[in-house]
Design a protein around this motif. Sequence first.
Motif, short mmCIF file in Angstrom:
data_model
loop_
_atom_site.label_atom_id
_atom_site.label_comp_id
_atom_site.label_asym_id
_atom_site.label_seq_id
_atom_site.Cartn_x
_atom_site.Cartn_y
_atom_site.Cartn_z
N GLU A 32 -2.47 -1.43 -4.02
CA GLU A 32 -3.22 -0.37 -3.87
C GLU A 32 -2.09 0.94 -3.96
O GLU A 32 -1.14 1.05 -3.16
CB GLU A 32 -3.78 -0.35 -2.51
CG GLU A 32 -4.79 0.83 -2.45
CD GLU A 32 -5.56 0.92 -1.05
OE1 GLU A 32 -5.50 2.08 -0.27
OE2 GLU A 32 -6.06 -0.07 -0.68
N ASN B 52 -2.67 5.02 -3.79
CA ASN B 52 -3.62 6.31 -3.69
C ASN B 52 -3.00 7.62 -4.15
O ASN B 52 -1.87 8.30 -3.36
CB ASN B 52 -4.03 6.49 -2.28
CG ASN B 52 -5.15 7.37 -2.09
OD1 ASN B 52 -5.48 8.24 -2.93
ND2 ASN B 52 -5.93 7.46 -0.84
N VAL C 151 0.66 -1.21 0.12
CA VAL C 151 -0.03 -0.03 0.13
C VAL C 151 0.90 1.22 0.06
O VAL C 151 1.87 1.37 0.85
CB VAL C 151 -0.99 -0.02 1.21
CG1 VAL C 151 -1.68 1.11 1.24
CG2 VAL C 151 -1.71 -1.27 1.18
N ARG D 270 -6.06 -1.75 -7.08
CA ARG D 270 -6.80 -0.50 -6.76
C ARG D 270 -5.91 0.57 -7.11
O ARG D 270 -4.77 0.74 -6.43
CB ARG D 270 -7.18 -0.43 -5.31
CG ARG D 270 -8.26 -1.62 -5.12
CD ARG D 270 -8.54 -1.65 -3.49
NE ARG D 270 -7.46 -2.20 -2.57
CZ ARG D 270 -7.01 -3.21 -2.58
NH1 ARG D 270 -7.75 -4.10 -2.90
NH2 ARG D 270 -5.89 -3.62 -1.81
#
Length: 615
Positions: free
Chosen positions: A116, A118, A94, A138
């Motif tokens: 992931e 972001n 992440v 993601r």
Amino acid sequence: MDRLRLLNLQHNLITNIQNLSHLRFLVFLDLYDNHLSEMTDIAALSSLRVLMLGKNRIKKISSLHNLPKLDVLDLHGNQISQIQNVSQLSELRVLNLAGNCISTVENLQGMDSLTELNLRRNCISTVTEVDQLPCLQRLFLSCNSITSFDDLACLGESCSLSELTLDGNPVALETWYKQAALRCVLQLRQLDMKRITEEERRMASALARKEDEKKRDCHKQAVHKEKRRLAIRNAAQQWEGLRSCLELPAQNGTKEEVSPEISPAHSPAQTNGLSQEPSPDEPRRVSPVSGPERPTGGGENRLRAASRPNSPRDPRLLEAGGPSVQSLSLSDSHLAELDGDTLRLFGSGALEALERGWGVQTAGAIAVITFRYINFDAIVPTLPRIRVKFPNLSHLMFLETNISRLPQLAALAQVRRLDQLTIHPECNPVVSLTLWRSFLLYRLHHFNLQKVNGQEVTMEEVIGAERIFGTLGHIAATETPSCRLLVQLEESRKRQLQFLLEGRGRRAGLSPEELRDNSRLLGEGLNRALFNYTSRDCSAESPEEGAVETSERGAMTEQYLQELVQRASDTNLKGESLHKLWPCMFVEMVRDCVLEMRDQPAFRRACLSRLSQTK
């Protein structure tokens, strides 16, 4: 303290990381909401799995080279402008970089475990290297500056991406946004935190197939366009070689020799004994003994420059070849294509397209045929078939076809009906001759010819052409022996002439005047039909042989004309001598008669004696 595993220091005023190097078993470090400006003194934390540095003042990612076990890295809410120094984090799952100043997604190689990413609330306009993250599932790109899916092309190459957010970007305002996103990432399950339905996926798949078909069509058209360009270029190069063998007439600046009878006192305006003012637009007449007319000296350079295969002449023809164009025959050296009602032929091999099986509707739709880089003598044998195959043909265009002599224009009469004719000056030297338009109008006007090279045909031009060539045609039709007429005329005219000569025209007791009257039954077409052109078989001989034959014909014609001129000159000299001697001869004849008749009885006896001897 040395065995400490979790350390939470969030919501403080820490400005610098220090005195943590002894915490070798530390797994979780939370420094959220502090005043850190640099990532220092964390390289020694080799066991660290979770690092929370959100909402600080960090400007650069650093000091992560010795953290191979790092699993979660949170750097949101900082002042980072570039993604860097993270490629060694092979176990990172992440990565949170939301709320920074990043403009380009890059330098992601090596993070093989990342699932992931972001990147919300940044300044991102371009996304790259996402396809090099094999486990990414993601990706959050909300509230950025992405304006086109072209900036997200790498997402289509990702095989693992299943969740994507793009809301808050300019691209998300488009009506086709969702379909385009699904077309870009076919395996997507959630878009902007909303689940993708099967109906939406089917629609996106259909659009993707259409897009792929469109791309294939575009590629096919690009390949065809390139083949077309090469075919035209090669046809032009072959045409250059053929021209060098044919040796187009040399251009010179010699002036035309005008015969005495073309002087103002003998102008065409005085035809039939009627004195008229010559029209300023009327073509000049030249003596038949002056030889073929030549273009001016600048023509040679113009022809040479225009004949280069890559010269940008007539861009409309060279750039044609869009989706509506149908290729009938395409090879390395010739091209035949159909564009609406226009059939274009490049290179001599393209003439094969005229022999193909044409549907009635397709053939009937063709109104224009363009020839380019084809020797005119190779086109002539196809003209009768063109007349039959294309009943609605109204316009012929010749570009670089080596039309160099007036008799070649007469071959166009085989088409029978022609509304427009275009003969481009480039590599068609006949256009530079003074009388070419007049001869063309005389020979083809009765076939409904209305425009020549884009100019309307006027009645004044037709009358002028009739004055120049009409008398010559009439003399040729009335004075040429019938055997010669049968040789020169085409088959239909031969049958018509044979019917006339073997029928009423050969009845016993007809005077020469009646024979001439009967010859008028053939109409004015006979006078024009005598101006025909029989081309040699270009396919049966090489260009060198054709050039030699043309040279021999030219030499024979020149010799024949010289003999005719010499005979006419001798006849004229004899007439002038007779005119000078006739008064003396007449006086001597009268004197001899007077002396002979002076003794009338003796004269009568002599006459009676001669009469008795004749019996």
